[in-house]
Design an enzyme around this catalytic site. Structure first.
Site, PDB file in Angstrom:
ATOM      1  N   ASN A  47      60.910  50.941  22.993  1.00  0.00           N
ATOM      2  CA  ASN A  47      59.930  51.746  23.712  1.00  0.00           C
ATOM      3  C   ASN A  47      58.753  50.892  24.150  1.00  0.00           C
ATOM      4  O   ASN A  47      58.351  49.953  23.472  1.00  0.00           O
ATOM      5  CB  ASN A  47      59.484  52.970  22.902  1.00  0.00           C
ATOM      6  CG  ASN A  47      58.908  52.655  21.537  1.00  0.00           C
ATOM      7  OD1 ASN A  47      59.455  51.850  20.787  1.00  0.00           O
ATOM      8  ND2 ASN A  47      57.809  53.306  21.191  1.00  0.00           N
TER       9      ASN A  47
ATOM     10  N   GLU B 143      54.980  51.575  25.580  1.00  0.00           N
ATOM     11  CA  GLU B 143      53.941  52.565  25.839  1.00  0.00           C
ATOM     12  C   GLU B 143      52.925  52.051  26.848  1.00  0.00           C
ATOM     13  O   GLU B 143      52.877  50.863  27.175  1.00  0.00           O
ATOM     14  CB  GLU B 143      53.236  52.932  24.532  1.00  0.00           C
ATOM     15  CG  GLU B 143      54.151  53.631  23.554  1.00  0.00           C
ATOM     16  CD  GLU B 143      53.468  54.005  22.251  1.00  0.00           C
ATOM     17  OE1 GLU B 143      54.107  54.734  21.486  1.00  0.00           O
ATOM     18  OE2 GLU B 143      52.322  53.569  21.994  1.00  0.00           O
TER      19      GLU B 143
ATOM     20  N   GLU C  31      65.612  54.289  24.751  1.00  0.00           N
ATOM     21  CA  GLU C  31      66.912  54.671  25.300  1.00  0.00           C
ATOM     22  C   GLU C  31      66.945  54.502  26.818  1.00  0.00           C
ATOM     23  O   GLU C  31      67.904  53.965  27.378  1.00  0.00           O
ATOM     24  CB  GLU C  31      67.225  56.142  24.953  1.00  0.00           C
ATOM     25  CG  GLU C  31      67.315  56.401  23.470  1.00  0.00           C
ATOM     26  CD  GLU C  31      66.014  56.843  22.819  1.00  0.00           C
ATOM     27  OE1 GLU C  31      66.074  57.611  21.860  1.00  0.00           O
ATOM     28  OE2 GLU C  31      64.919  56.408  23.274  1.00  0.00           O
TER      29      GLU C  31
ATOM     30  N   CYS D 140      65.123  61.492  27.549  1.00  0.00           N
ATOM     31  CA  CYS D 140      66.216  60.538  27.307  1.00  0.00           C
ATOM     32  C   CYS D 140      67.564  61.238  27.329  1.00  0.00           C
ATOM     33  O   CYS D 140      68.541  60.702  27.853  1.00  0.00           O
ATOM     34  CB  CYS D 140      66.003  59.808  25.983  1.00  0.00           C
ATOM     35  SG  CYS D 140      64.649  58.619  26.057  1.00  0.00           S
TER      36      CYS D 140
END
Length: 160
Positions: free
Chosen positions: A62, A64, A75, A115
């Site tokens: 991930n 951010e 994902e 996702c």
């Protein structure tokens, strides 16, 4: 009025060591890439590893951003990278792991709604199910044979 009953089924593994060897290797790669997550706001790190039908593995973590909608989940980072680099390859397996910087994540963490919709797009496009394995930092791993277990009423291009 009538009721509709939807049943889903998951396999549960007690630990990474209990997974089949190819999935264990993929989950270990997801665990490693999880550490590369850029998560200064949520302090929640997610790693994803995809096994493609051409034998390639694509990783994502991930990423951010202070403008929250601008970030991406692990994902989707992995799926979009696979679609960009290997557009004709099918996703066979997906391994996902999540961990918090502030406490131990023991429960399996499934993909978020965005996702799930992105995975659905690729599962429908390739016309083959994607096996999804997901876990927290430690503990049980859940296996879904297809995204349809996680998103039984999928929205796709046939509705457009």
């Amino acid at each position: 009025m009538k009721d509709i009953t939807i049943t889903t089924q998951f396999s549960v593994f007690d630990s990474v060591q209990e997974l089949p060897n190819d999935v264990q290797n993929l989950m270990e790669q997801a665990i490693t890439v999880r550490k590369n997550a850029y998560a200064p706001y949520s302090q929640f790190r997610v790693g994803a590893a995809l096994l493609l039908d051409n034998g390639k593995v694509v990783l994502g973590s991930n990423q951010e951003n202070a403008a929250y909608p601008s970030g991406l989940c692990a994902e989707r980072v992995a799926i979009f990278q696979a679609g960009s680099i290997y557009p004709e390859a099918k996703i066979v397996l997906m391994a996902i792991t999540a961990a918090s910087d502030t406490n131990t994540t023991k429960a399996p963490i499934p993909p978020c709604g965005s996702c799930r919709q992105s995975i659905a797009e690729y599962e429908i496009k390739q016309d083959t199910p994607i096996e999804i394995y997901f876990m927290g930092e430690i503990g049980a791993i859940y296996k879904s044979e297809s995204l349809k277990n996680l998103l039984p009423f999928m929205f796709d291009k046939k509705f457009l």
